[in-house]
Write an enzyme that holds these catalytic residues in place. Structure first.
Site, PDB file in Angstrom:
ATOM      1  N   CYS A   4     -17.418  -4.554 -18.762  1.00  0.00           N
ATOM      2  CA  CYS A   4     -17.997  -4.180 -17.253  1.00  0.00           C
ATOM      3  C   CYS A   4     -18.927  -4.995 -16.820  1.00  0.00           C
ATOM      4  O   CYS A   4     -20.012  -5.221 -17.637  1.00  0.00           O
ATOM      5  CB  CYS A   4     -18.200  -2.682 -17.365  1.00  0.00           C
ATOM      6  SG  CYS A   4     -18.748  -2.413 -15.730  1.00  0.00           S
ATOM      7  N   ASP A  41     -10.042   4.669  -2.870  1.00  0.00           N
ATOM      8  CA  ASP A  41      -8.769   5.310  -3.746  1.00  0.00           C
ATOM      9  C   ASP A  41      -9.538   5.902  -4.734  1.00  0.00           C
ATOM     10  O   ASP A  41     -10.672   5.799  -5.239  1.00  0.00           O
ATOM     11  CB  ASP A  41      -8.043   4.127  -3.844  1.00  0.00           C
ATOM     12  CG  ASP A  41      -8.430   3.249  -5.061  1.00  0.00           C
ATOM     13  OD1 ASP A  41      -9.617   2.888  -5.179  1.00  0.00           O
ATOM     14  OD2 ASP A  41      -7.635   2.838  -5.812  1.00  0.00           O
ATOM     15  N   CYS A  90     -25.037   1.141 -15.239  1.00  0.00           N
ATOM     16  CA  CYS A  90     -23.859   2.248 -14.876  1.00  0.00           C
ATOM     17  C   CYS A  90     -24.905   3.430 -14.991  1.00  0.00           C
ATOM     18  O   CYS A  90     -25.466   3.624 -16.275  1.00  0.00           O
ATOM     19  CB  CYS A  90     -23.009   1.910 -15.715  1.00  0.00           C
ATOM     20  SG  CYS A  90     -21.831   3.285 -15.827  1.00  0.00           S
ATOM     21  N   CYS A 128     -15.964  -0.549 -21.218  1.00  0.00           N
ATOM     22  CA  CYS A 128     -17.381  -0.682 -20.612  1.00  0.00           C
ATOM     23  C   CYS A 128     -18.125  -2.090 -21.637  1.00  0.00           C
ATOM     24  O   CYS A 128     -18.838  -2.500 -20.790  1.00  0.00           O
ATOM     25  CB  CYS A 128     -18.330   0.539 -21.099  1.00  0.00           C
ATOM     26  SG  CYS A 128     -17.828   1.985 -20.607  1.00  0.00           S
ATOM     27  N   TYR A 176      -6.908   6.267   3.491  1.00  0.00           N
ATOM     28  CA  TYR A 176      -6.951   5.397   2.613  1.00  0.00           C
ATOM     29  C   TYR A 176      -6.256   4.173   3.184  1.00  0.00           C
ATOM     30  O   TYR A 176      -6.905   2.997   3.235  1.00  0.00           O
ATOM     31  CB  TYR A 176      -6.589   5.876   1.097  1.00  0.00           C
ATOM     32  CG  TYR A 176      -6.228   4.425   0.238  1.00  0.00           C
ATOM     33  CD1 TYR A 176      -7.213   3.817  -0.349  1.00  0.00           C
ATOM     34  CD2 TYR A 176      -5.091   3.969   0.053  1.00  0.00           C
ATOM     35  CE1 TYR A 176      -6.938   2.452  -0.833  1.00  0.00           C
ATOM     36  CE2 TYR A 176      -4.603   2.944  -0.654  1.00  0.00           C
ATOM     37  CZ  TYR A 176      -5.482   2.153  -0.906  1.00  0.00           C
ATOM     38  OH  TYR A 176      -5.424   1.181  -1.696  1.00  0.00           O
ATOM     39  N   CYS A 204     -12.898   0.126 -15.637  1.00  0.00           N
ATOM     40  CA  CYS A 204     -13.488   1.257 -15.478  1.00  0.00           C
ATOM     41  C   CYS A 204     -12.076   2.355 -15.387  1.00  0.00           C
ATOM     42  O   CYS A 204     -12.022   3.127 -14.451  1.00  0.00           O
ATOM     43  CB  CYS A 204     -14.281   1.498 -14.197  1.00  0.00           C
ATOM     44  SG  CYS A 204     -15.550   2.908 -14.234  1.00  0.00           S
ATOM     45  N   GLU A 208       0.767  -1.391  -0.116  1.00  0.00           N
ATOM     46  CA  GLU A 208      -0.091  -0.070   0.099  1.00  0.00           C
ATOM     47  C   GLU A 208       1.062   1.257   0.161  1.00  0.00           C
ATOM     48  O   GLU A 208       0.591   2.040  -0.534  1.00  0.00           O
ATOM     49  CB  GLU A 208      -1.040  -0.040   1.098  1.00  0.00           C
ATOM     50  CG  GLU A 208      -1.949  -1.149   0.996  1.00  0.00           C
ATOM     51  CD  GLU A 208      -2.624  -0.997  -0.204  1.00  0.00           C
ATOM     52  OE1 GLU A 208      -2.908   0.203  -0.603  1.00  0.00           O
ATOM     53  OE2 GLU A 208      -3.522  -1.796  -0.450  1.00  0.00           O
TER      54      GLU A 208
END
Length: 318
Positions: A229, A164, A235, A226, A146, A219, A63
């Site tokens: 997705c 995030d 969406c 798309c 975060y 995305c 991270e």
DNA sequence: TACTCGTGGGG
DNA sequence: TCCCCAAGAGT
């Protein structure tokens, strides 16, 4: 905002707000959970920090490194790092300059210093184990909202809203109907993220990783896929016809000629050096002596560079 | 809040 | 080529 100062009706959202126009946020959430998590089951990347053997320390190291740095560049440094310092106490026992050196060219080297500081705090205050509580994580150097949520969720399976840049973009599109999220994280985004969180702790942790992965792989910021997705049919941005982002233009970060570039050049020399570097060597990396001096002073002030008597410099060994 | 803080790959 | 931007934090 009050009725007396209101001169115009609230600005309408571009496109649909799925959470408002098609029902409650709870309904929206339930519709999204399964397809997103199932997509993640099928398409998640096999990243080293996602393996069980990574442990909480591995998750935390990843991270830190992934803060503003792409996965592909993190991978090799991550492997070396955990091989050299498999536990927080191992890193804490080293000089901070060694962390800066091992950080290599990941960028933002203050993160290396903070990770070293976090390891020291973990060794001192937490018996060498990465803490589990969000508040304790947040108290560590280099750990913000975060990262605290990410470690608690990914390493310990807890239920936290992990916001995030990827997740913010996914929610902005899928739920709010906008192409991009605001420049800075807003209270409304936090509220929405919490409302979308699955109730079950384990599922919530899965959801957090899944929404992040969806933003990273499908995305995406520039050219979203798309057609691949799993929630394109739900969406809000799609249903609105993919309206272009019109608000305040997102300011582009300049780099050439800035202090950052000079700092980078100076630190690159010091990272490679085995012995302390004379001033004259550093002088060669940048022409403008005023800016060069300012950059070096900044590095010293940040604790990234240690000045020694006699006008020589090195990475911090104390 | 807005700004600083590195580096490099892809479109 | 140039521009965008990538699992943010600290001040």
């Amino acid at each position: 905002m009050t009725a007396t100062t209101e001169t115009a009706p609230p600005e309408p959202e571009p496109g649909h707000d799925a959470a408002e126009s098609t029902g409650s946020v709870e309904q929206t959430a339930r519709a999204l959970h399964s397809p997103v998590v199932e997509w993640f089951d099928a398409h998640a990347r096999d990243l080293p920090w996602r393996r069980p053997e990574a442990g909480a320390w591995g998750v935390m190291v990843s991270e830190f490194m992934l803060q503003q740095t792409p996965v592909n560049r993190v991978l090799p440094v991550y492997e070396q790092w955990l091989s050299r310092w498999p536990r927080p106490a191992d890193l804490a026992a080293e000089a901070p300059g060694e962390a800066v050196r091992a950080w290599g060219r990941l960028g933002y080297p203050r993160r290396a210093l903070r990770l070293h500081g976090a390891a020291a705090a973990i060794a001192e205050r937490h018996g060498g184990d990465v803490p589990k509580e969000h508040a304790q994580l947040l108290a560590l150097p280099g750990v913000g909202e975060y990262t605290a949520a990410a470690v608690a969720s990914f390493a310990y399976g807890q239920r936290h809203a992990v916001l995030d840049t990827n997740v913010r973009r996914v929610f902005a599109r899928a739920v709010t109907g906008r192409q991009y999220p605001p420049n800075a994280t807003t209270a409304a985004e936090r509220k929405l993220a919490r409302a979308l969180l699955p109730e079950d702790e384990q599922t919530a942790a899965r959801w957090a990783a899944a929404t992040m992965e969806l933003g990273a792989l499908v995305c995406t910021a520039r050219a979203p896929s798309c057609s691949k997705c799993p929630i394109t049919h739900l969406c809000a941005w799609q249903l609105a016809g993919c309206p272009e982002h019109v608000d305040p233009p997102r300011r582009t970060q300049t780099y050439a000629g800035t202090d950052r570039q000079v700092r980078g050049k100076l630190l690159a020399v010091l990272r490679e050096a085995v012995t302390p570097v004379p001033q004259a060597t550093l002088d060669r990396v940048w022409n403008d002596s005023v800016q060069r001096a300012r950059a070096l002073d900044g590095l010293v002030a940040d604790g990234l560079v240690e000045p020694l008597p006699g006008g020589v410099y090195r990475l911090p060994m104390t």
